[in-house]
Design an enzyme around this catalytic site. Structure first.
Site, PDB file in Angstrom:
ATOM      1  N   TYR A 136      31.800  43.591  47.809  1.00  0.00           N
ATOM      2  CA  TYR A 136      31.963  42.140  47.989  1.00  0.00           C
ATOM      3  C   TYR A 136      30.918  41.749  49.028  1.00  0.00           C
ATOM      4  O   TYR A 136      31.241  41.244  50.083  1.00  0.00           O
ATOM      5  CB  TYR A 136      33.395  41.910  48.478  1.00  0.00           C
ATOM      6  N   HIS A 141      28.672  34.332  48.539  1.00  0.00           N
ATOM      7  CA  HIS A 141      29.821  34.379  47.623  1.00  0.00           C
ATOM      8  C   HIS A 141      31.136  34.422  48.405  1.00  0.00           C
ATOM      9  O   HIS A 141      32.065  33.662  48.126  1.00  0.00           O
ATOM     10  CB  HIS A 141      29.705  35.590  46.698  1.00  0.00           C
ATOM     11  N   GLN A 248      44.139  36.562  38.531  1.00  0.00           N
ATOM     12  CA  GLN A 248      43.762  37.125  39.831  1.00  0.00           C
ATOM     13  C   GLN A 248      44.461  36.402  40.979  1.00  0.00           C
ATOM     14  O   GLN A 248      44.989  37.027  41.904  1.00  0.00           O
ATOM     15  CB  GLN A 248      42.238  37.002  39.985  1.00  0.00           C
ATOM     16  N   TYR A 252      46.992  38.928  43.254  1.00  0.00           N
ATOM     17  CA  TYR A 252      46.182  39.734  44.171  1.00  0.00           C
ATOM     18  C   TYR A 252      46.822  40.035  45.533  1.00  0.00           C
ATOM     19  O   TYR A 252      46.380  40.932  46.244  1.00  0.00           O
ATOM     20  CB  TYR A 252      44.789  39.115  44.343  1.00  0.00           C
ATOM     21  N   LYS A 261      40.902  41.715  36.625  1.00  0.00           N
ATOM     22  CA  LYS A 261      39.578  42.343  36.651  1.00  0.00           C
ATOM     23  C   LYS A 261      39.410  43.486  35.653  1.00  0.00           C
ATOM     24  O   LYS A 261      38.310  43.735  35.174  1.00  0.00           O
ATOM     25  CB  LYS A 261      39.333  42.939  38.054  1.00  0.00           C
ATOM     26  N   SER A 265      34.286  45.127  31.969  1.00  0.00           N
ATOM     27  CA  SER A 265      33.070  44.843  32.726  1.00  0.00           C
ATOM     28  C   SER A 265      31.913  45.315  31.842  1.00  0.00           C
ATOM     29  O   SER A 265      32.058  46.304  31.121  1.00  0.00           O
ATOM     30  CB  SER A 265      33.012  45.612  34.049  1.00  0.00           C
ATOM     31  N   THR A 357      29.671  39.885  43.433  1.00  0.00           N
ATOM     32  CA  THR A 357      28.958  38.704  42.928  1.00  0.00           C
ATOM     33  C   THR A 357      27.798  38.352  43.852  1.00  0.00           C
ATOM     34  O   THR A 357      27.980  38.268  45.069  1.00  0.00           O
ATOM     35  CB  THR A 357      29.922  37.518  42.856  1.00  0.00           C
TER      36      THR A 357
HETATM   37 CA    CA Z   1      33.256  41.759  41.319  1.00  0.00          CA
END
Ligand code: CA
Length: 423
Positions: A136, A141, A248, A252, A261, A265, A357
């Protein structure tokens, strides 16, 4: 100096203008054709070079490669030979493709068999991924998300500038570019209700990321320093960490991302080696407050890679929606490796470590729909006249990336995925 990176090199293979795959790139992947099952290849211009053919016909003699090393479903065993050996292979391939080298160029029969037009191959997942970690690491972001869901004045949590925040993701649902993804279903809590409902996500998003892949196992209980981190990194891919924001948001607390998530991907199929990116090193953002000694670095650890995201609605034209850069990351890959292993966590060959991100400073450089539409408040206008706050069924999300300097363009190809209706 890595010879294969010399910007003056040219190939006897015609490289179209703007190609992601000049002779200075030589990324590795796994492909199949109607007549070949899963084998290793290297991208050059509009062709894929069949490494099994080259190996079996003596073009790698003297490198001491194990037999069958390229005739495998995944690149793991090749990567595990270590960076010294895989660098020798990349240098040898570069030599064979140079305009003044006749070994392959003048062997018409071998050329015909070793070079396969890209249009005739299907790219496969290049690595068997034992573990996937998602960081992260973009300050922009983390600040945007913190501002939206918490407090704009204290957008970053107190730990953020002291350690590269991350979580363990799901490796089993990582797919190669071109694989469609069904819209996930799950529990969603509407804002005006105390109780959750069950249904398809209404806030399906992409996350623009890059990921590195490791090429060396470590022993449980040992750590990797920032100084040695690069010995463990084979290369990079583009990474779309699809996210269901509504699922999410409800699930979370307190343990972090889960079903919002892990439904999928997407990675780009060509692994661009860390070696090929050497000329594109840049200094990262200044880190203040200063980091603890185990996270200290020397030299340039970020990479200048332009990234873009495009949305293509069903049977419609493509609209660019974001343009960002890998260099914006606050935490670099050396720090990510050092932090990940500082407690003795072991890493494995083929592990995938995503950046998180990658958003830049301006709204046009945000790396997710959550930020681009500011959680649905500012719809994006697409060139076909429609609007988007999140991703709709039938939309294809396309990510591209390239580094460019001295007229050399090192590209990543595409990381692409289409969203199908919920099952
Ligand atoms: Ca991610």
């Amino acid at each position: 100096m890595i010879k294969a990176n010399d910007p003056t090199l040219t190939s006897w293979i015609e490289i179209p203008m703007g190609s992601d795959f000049p002779i200075q790139n030589l990324p590795f992947g796994i492909f199949k054709t109607t007549y070949l099952s899963a084998v290793a290849g290297v991208a050059i211009g509009n062709y894929v070079l069949d490494l099994v053919y080259l190996h079996e016909h003596g073009f790698f003699d003297g490198l001491g490669l194990p037999s069958g090393i390229f005739n495998q479903k995944y690149l793991n065993d090749f990567m595990a030979l270590g960076k010294k050996k895989t660098r020798e292979v990349r240098e040898r391939i570069s030599e064979l493709l140079r305009h003044d080298n006749d070994e392959l160029k003048s062997n018409i029969g071998a050329r015909e068999l070793a070079l396969i037009p890209m249009a005739e191959v299907q790219m496969l997942l290049p690595v068997r991924i034992p573990n996937y970690t998602d960081f992260y690491s973009s300050e922009e972001h983390a600040t945007n998300v913190g501002s939206m869901f918490r407090d704009p004045k204290n957008a970053l949590l107190p730990n953020w500038k002291h350690l590269p925040v991350g979580y363990h993701g799901r490796a089993s649902s990582i797919v190669v570019s071109g694989t469609p993804i069904h819209r996930p279903k799950g529990q969603i809590k509407p804002a005006d209700s105390d109780l959750p409902v069950f249904g398809p996500s209404q806030k399906l998003d992409f996350e623009l990321e890059m990921a590195f892949i490791t090429c060396k196992d470590t022993k449980l209980g040992t750590s990797i320093s920032t100084r040695h981190a690069e010995d463990y990194i084979f290369g990079f891919v583009l990474f779309n960490d699809w996210s269901a924001r509504d699922i999410q948001q409800w699930e979370y607390v307190p343990l972090g991302p889960f079903l919002g998530k892990n439904f999928g991907s997407t990675i780009s199929p060509w692994i661009v080696t860390m070696d090929a990116l050497e000329p594109f090193r840049v200094k990262g953002p200044d880190q203040s407050p200063s980091v603890l000694p185990y996270l200290a670095i020397e030299g340039e650890k970020n990479f200048d890679v332009t990234l873009e995201v495009l949305i293509q609605p069903e049977k419609s034209e493509t609209t660019p929606v974001s343009r960002s850069n890998f260099k914006y990351l606050y935490w670099n890959v050396n720090q990510q490796v050092a932090h990940h292993t500082v407690n003795g966590c072991n890493i494995q060959v083929g592990d995938l470590y995503a950046s998180g991100t990658i958003s830049g400073p301006s709204p046009g450089s945000f790396g997710s729909m959550l930020e681009l539409s500011w959680n649905g408040q500012r719809p994006l206008h697409l060139t076909n006249g429609s609007q988007r706050t999140f991703i709709e069924d039938g939309d294809t999300v396309i990510m591209r990336g390239h580094a460019e300097k001295n007229n050399v363009r090192i590209g990543f190809g595409e990381c692409k995925g289409k969203i199908l209706p919920a099952l």
